[in-house]
Design an enzyme around this catalytic site. Structure first.
Site, PDB file in Angstrom:
ATOM      1  N   GLU A   1      26.052  29.981  26.866  1.00  0.00           N
ATOM      2  CA  GLU A   1      26.692  29.778  28.179  1.00  0.00           C
ATOM      3  C   GLU A   1      28.071  30.417  28.067  1.00  0.00           C
ATOM      4  O   GLU A   1      28.950  29.877  27.392  1.00  0.00           O
ATOM      5  CB  GLU A   1      26.816  28.281  28.494  1.00  0.00           C
ATOM      6  CG  GLU A   1      25.494  27.523  28.529  1.00  0.00           C
ATOM      7  CD  GLU A   1      24.646  27.819  29.751  1.00  0.00           C
ATOM      8  OE1 GLU A   1      25.181  28.285  30.770  1.00  0.00           O
ATOM      9  OE2 GLU A   1      23.420  27.595  29.685  1.00  0.00           O
TER      10      GLU A   1
ATOM     11  N   LYS B   1      30.303  21.218  16.618  1.00  0.00           N
ATOM     12  CA  LYS B   1      31.657  21.641  16.255  1.00  0.00           C
ATOM     13  C   LYS B   1      32.415  22.033  17.523  1.00  0.00           C
ATOM     14  O   LYS B   1      32.060  22.987  18.202  1.00  0.00           O
ATOM     15  CB  LYS B   1      31.624  22.841  15.305  1.00  0.00           C
ATOM     16  CG  LYS B   1      33.011  23.095  14.703  1.00  0.00           C
ATOM     17  CD  LYS B   1      33.220  24.524  14.239  1.00  0.00           C
ATOM     18  CE  LYS B   1      33.605  25.463  15.340  1.00  0.00           C
ATOM     19  NZ  LYS B   1      34.872  25.204  15.993  1.00  0.00           N
TER      20      LYS B   1
ATOM     21  N   GLU C   1      37.494  38.689  32.385  1.00  0.00           N
ATOM     22  CA  GLU C   1      37.754  37.266  32.621  1.00  0.00           C
ATOM     23  C   GLU C   1      39.178  36.971  32.133  1.00  0.00           C
ATOM     24  O   GLU C   1      39.472  37.103  30.944  1.00  0.00           O
ATOM     25  CB  GLU C   1      36.744  36.422  31.837  1.00  0.00           C
ATOM     26  CG  GLU C   1      36.903  34.935  32.111  1.00  0.00           C
ATOM     27  CD  GLU C   1      35.975  34.076  31.252  1.00  0.00           C
ATOM     28  OE1 GLU C   1      36.010  34.210  30.012  1.00  0.00           O
ATOM     29  OE2 GLU C   1      35.243  33.248  31.825  1.00  0.00           O
TER      30      GLU C   1
HETATM   31  P1  NAD Z   1      35.806  30.771  22.383  1.00  0.00           P
HETATM   32  O1  NAD Z   1      34.642  31.669  22.503  1.00  0.00           O
HETATM   33  O2  NAD Z   1      37.116  31.348  21.983  1.00  0.00           O
HETATM   34  O3  NAD Z   1      35.497  29.589  21.328  1.00  0.00           O
HETATM   35  C1  NAD Z   1      34.419  28.713  21.482  1.00  0.00           C
HETATM   36  C2  NAD Z   1      34.040  28.101  20.157  1.00  0.00           C
HETATM   37  O4  NAD Z   1      33.548  29.113  19.283  1.00  0.00           O
HETATM   38  C3  NAD Z   1      35.148  27.399  19.395  1.00  0.00           C
HETATM   39  O5  NAD Z   1      34.638  26.160  18.919  1.00  0.00           O
HETATM   40  C4  NAD Z   1      35.435  28.343  18.246  1.00  0.00           C
HETATM   41  O6  NAD Z   1      35.962  27.687  17.105  1.00  0.00           O
HETATM   42  C5  NAD Z   1      34.061  28.895  17.975  1.00  0.00           C
HETATM   43  N1  NAD Z   1      33.986  30.197  17.278  1.00  0.00           N
HETATM   44  C6  NAD Z   1      34.854  31.231  17.338  1.00  0.00           C
HETATM   45  N2  NAD Z   1      34.395  32.261  16.604  1.00  0.00           N
HETATM   46  C7  NAD Z   1      33.208  31.877  16.067  1.00  0.00           C
HETATM   47  C8  NAD Z   1      32.240  32.501  15.234  1.00  0.00           C
HETATM   48  N3  NAD Z   1      32.388  33.745  14.784  1.00  0.00           N
HETATM   49  N4  NAD Z   1      31.128  31.812  14.916  1.00  0.00           N
HETATM   50  C9  NAD Z   1      30.934  30.552  15.362  1.00  0.00           C
HETATM   51  N5  NAD Z   1      31.829  29.897  16.131  1.00  0.00           N
HETATM   52  C10 NAD Z   1      32.951  30.561  16.494  1.00  0.00           C
HETATM   53  O7  NAD Z   1      35.910  30.026  23.798  1.00  0.00           O
HETATM   54  P2  NAD Z   1      37.100  29.171  24.423  1.00  0.00           P
HETATM   55  O8  NAD Z   1      38.271  30.055  24.653  1.00  0.00           O
HETATM   56  O9  NAD Z   1      37.290  27.920  23.655  1.00  0.00           O
HETATM   57  O10 NAD Z   1      36.439  28.758  25.825  1.00  0.00           O
HETATM   58  C11 NAD Z   1      36.594  29.519  26.974  1.00  0.00           C
HETATM   59  C12 NAD Z   1      35.405  30.414  27.236  1.00  0.00           C
HETATM   60  O11 NAD Z   1      34.235  29.619  27.409  1.00  0.00           O
HETATM   61  C13 NAD Z   1      35.538  31.220  28.510  1.00  0.00           C
HETATM   62  O12 NAD Z   1      35.070  32.527  28.287  1.00  0.00           O
HETATM   63  C14 NAD Z   1      34.639  30.487  29.491  1.00  0.00           C
HETATM   64  O13 NAD Z   1      34.156  31.290  30.542  1.00  0.00           O
HETATM   65  C15 NAD Z   1      33.550  30.016  28.594  1.00  0.00           C
HETATM   66  N6  NAD Z   1      32.841  28.875  29.186  1.00  0.00           N
HETATM   67  C16 NAD Z   1      31.578  29.051  29.667  1.00  0.00           C
HETATM   68  C17 NAD Z   1      30.910  27.996  30.277  1.00  0.00           C
HETATM   69  C18 NAD Z   1      29.515  28.161  30.826  1.00  0.00           C
HETATM   70  O14 NAD Z   1      28.861  27.159  31.101  1.00  0.00           O
HETATM   71  N7  NAD Z   1      29.020  29.374  31.010  1.00  0.00           N
HETATM   72  C19 NAD Z   1      31.533  26.757  30.386  1.00  0.00           C
HETATM   73  C20 NAD Z   1      32.820  26.603  29.886  1.00  0.00           C
HETATM   74  C21 NAD Z   1      33.461  27.675  29.277  1.00  0.00           C
END
Ligand code: NAD
Length: 497
Positions: free
Chosen positions: A266, A192, A399
């Site tokens: 991650e 997803k 962040e």
């Molecule tokens: P996010 O955490 O807002 O969302 C990520 C995903 O989680 C989405 O698909 C969202 O629909 C889903 N989601 C949200 N709430 C949920 C829940 N309760 N249960 C299950 N799924 C849920 O992240 P974002 O804003 O899309 O991405 C940016 C973040 O990702 C930043 O914090 C960035 O640092 C991190 N990131 C980390 C890495 C890594 O390798 N460490 C790589 C890329 C991005």
């Protein structure tokens, strides 16, 4: 240019194209605010069906039972199918994420395909079982009698049904970094993506169909929090692999706890670049500005805290500001653009909130801080640098996920390492120095999953990457990548009777 992937109007469940039950959602180009497509949205029932399909494919299908070589041959076809569509994927990422073209080509598309190649290569080398040395032990039932000789074989088996949930910033990379190793290990998956970037996942339905993945092995659904929750709570799921924010990562862990799923996370970062007294200021400033502008600062591993020795800090600030002024901000459909927009208005509001916090906390704004002049569409923000930041300020601890750099002064190496480690995150780090040995010593003291010394990027596909502290649990890439998606089983047997 028409991007074929934005025409995808179906989900991919159990090897079939399925019309969405929850309608469609407009996907916006963040640079133009124009709709690039109406993406299908899965219902909760469809997520349930996808989990059932992945479970059935795992329990009774051929995929987990194939030899590694057989799976590798099919995944080789995935590489070929992605390479054949490379230009279309690049165009999609530019429109869906708003990332500049050079970065998109290298970091968002070509590197991920190389990561898939390396996963397949490592998987081919991986022994699916390992024999341990024979063991001579006393017979516990007859301690004075003859001793036993025992053998052990350790078998590596696919972990099971995996839910993969990903963020928006490097969507094709994040999705492929789940699909590649999980499928190579023999797992089945429901993926997803972020609702902001659905097409970077939906395209894998087409690829799965083309390369002949058995039904149910890879299922692509869409949706938001509720659909994500289902993927983390359903008993039929064995493991959740997630790339996204720290807050959602913690929620996912809690959601997965009642059914004791394995979680692989991650998460975010607030990485530090240490610029020592002896560093080449021009080079260090160029590196810092270059990193910060990648995907408009929407990168987990970007060093956003710039720890600069106080003796060279004024020169660093002046050089970095001059370099930042050269960055062309705009719609990345134009290949000369170096930095595109943020993903949505909500993300720009967050960045602007932090800029206001930095000013009110007493940090000195040295460049940027607003919106680029003359741009009335798109979620653009200026490249922004703060000097005189102290590490306890919110802008240094949280962040921000925008092109905002925090310059923090230090007077000794010990001080620099202490400030770098004074963070709840531990994803990445960087050190700039002309004393490479000293830099290496300092790299060993940084509590983070990776540290780049003097701009070294290494052979990324071959090195494990991941977080310490609240930046995550587990590793992606590297020689043991598959192990995240495997169980080890020890089979004991007697020898000689
Ligand atoms: P996010 O955490 O807002 O969302 C990520 C995903 O989680 C989405 O698909 C969202 O629909 C889903 N989601 C949200 N709430 C949920 C829940 N309760 N249960 C299950 N799924 C849920 O992240 P974002 O804003 O899309 O991405 C940016 C973040 O990702 C930043 O914090 C960035 O640092 C991190 N990131 C980390 C890495 C890594 O390798 N460490 C790589 C890329 C991005």
């Amino acid at each position: 240019m028409t991007i074929s992937f934005t025409q995808i109007d179906h989900l991919y469940i159990n090897g079939e194209r399925v019309a969405p039950q929850a309608g469609t959602e407009a996907v916006i180009n963040p640079a133009t605010e124009l709709v690039i497509g109406e993406a299908p949205v899965a219902s909760r029932t469809q997520v349930d069906t996808a989990i059932a399909a992945a479970r059935e494919a795992f329990d009774n299908g051929p995929w987990p039972r194939m030899a590694m070589d057989e799976r590798a041959a099919i995944m080789d076809r995935m590489v070929d199918a992605l390479v054949a569509r490379q230009e279309d994927i690049i165009a999609l990422i530019v429109a869906e994420v708003g990332c500049a073209q050079g970065i998109t080509r290298m970091m968002q598309v070509m590197n991920p395909i190389n990561h898939l190649r390396s996963t397949i290569k490592y998987a081919r080398r991986e022994e699916e079982s390992e024999r341990l040395p024979l063991d001579i032990t006393p017979n516990i039932f007859a301690p004075d009698g003859p001793k036993n000789i025992g053998g052990t074989t350790v078998v590596r088996e696919p972990f099971g049904v995996v839910s993969a949930i990903t963020g928006y910033n490097f969507p094709f990379l994040l999705n492929l970094a789940k699909i590649g190793p999980a499928l190579m290990a023999g797992c089945t998956m429901v993926l997803k993506p972020s609702p902001f970037t659905p097409y970077s996942a939906l395209l894998f339905g087409e690829i799965a169909e083309e390369i002949g993945l058995p039904e149910g092995v890879l299922n692509i659904v869409t949706g938001g929090i509720e659909e994500g929750q289902l993927l983390c709570t359903d008993e039929r799921v064995d493991m959740v692999t997630f790339t996204g924010s720290e807050a959602v990562g913690a929620t996912i862990m809690a959601q997965a706890a009642p059914t004791l799923k394995k979680v692989h996370l991650e998460l975010g970062g607030k990485s530090a670049m240490i610029v020592r007294e002896d560093a080449d200021v021009q080079r260090a400033a160029a590196m810092a500005v270059g990193f910060l502008s990648v995907n408009a600062g929407q990168g987990c591993a970007i060093p956003t805290r710039l720890l600069v020795h106080n003796s060279i800090r004024p020169a660093f600030v002046a050089t970095a500001t001059a370099i930042a002024a050269q960055i062309k901000v705009g719609d990345p459909a134009d290949p000369s653009v170096g930095m595109g927009p943020l993903i949505r208005e909500s993300q720009r509001a967050k960045v602007e909130h932090y800029i206001a916090l930095g000013k009110s906390a007493g940090a000195s704004l040295v460049c940027g801080g607003g919106r680029p002049a003359g741009v009335d569409k798109g979620f653009f923000t200026e490249f922004t640098l703060f000097d005189n930041v102290t590490n306890d300020m919110k802008i240094a601890q949280d962040e921000i996920f925008g092109p905002v750099g925090c310059i923090i002064g230090f007077d000794s190496d010990e001080d620099a390492v202490r400030i770098a480690n004074d963070s709840r995150y531990g994803l990445n780090g960087a050190i700039e120095t002309t004393d490479a040995a000293k830099g290496y010593e300092m790299a060993l003291q940084i509590r983070a999953g990776s540290v780049s010394l003097n701009g070294g990027t290494g052979t990324m596909s071959f090195a494990p990457i991941g977080g310490y502290k609240r930046s995550g649990i587990g590793r992606e890439y590297g020689p043991h990548w598959l192990r995240e998606y495997q169980q080890e089983k020890s089979v004991f047997y007697p020898v000689g009777r």
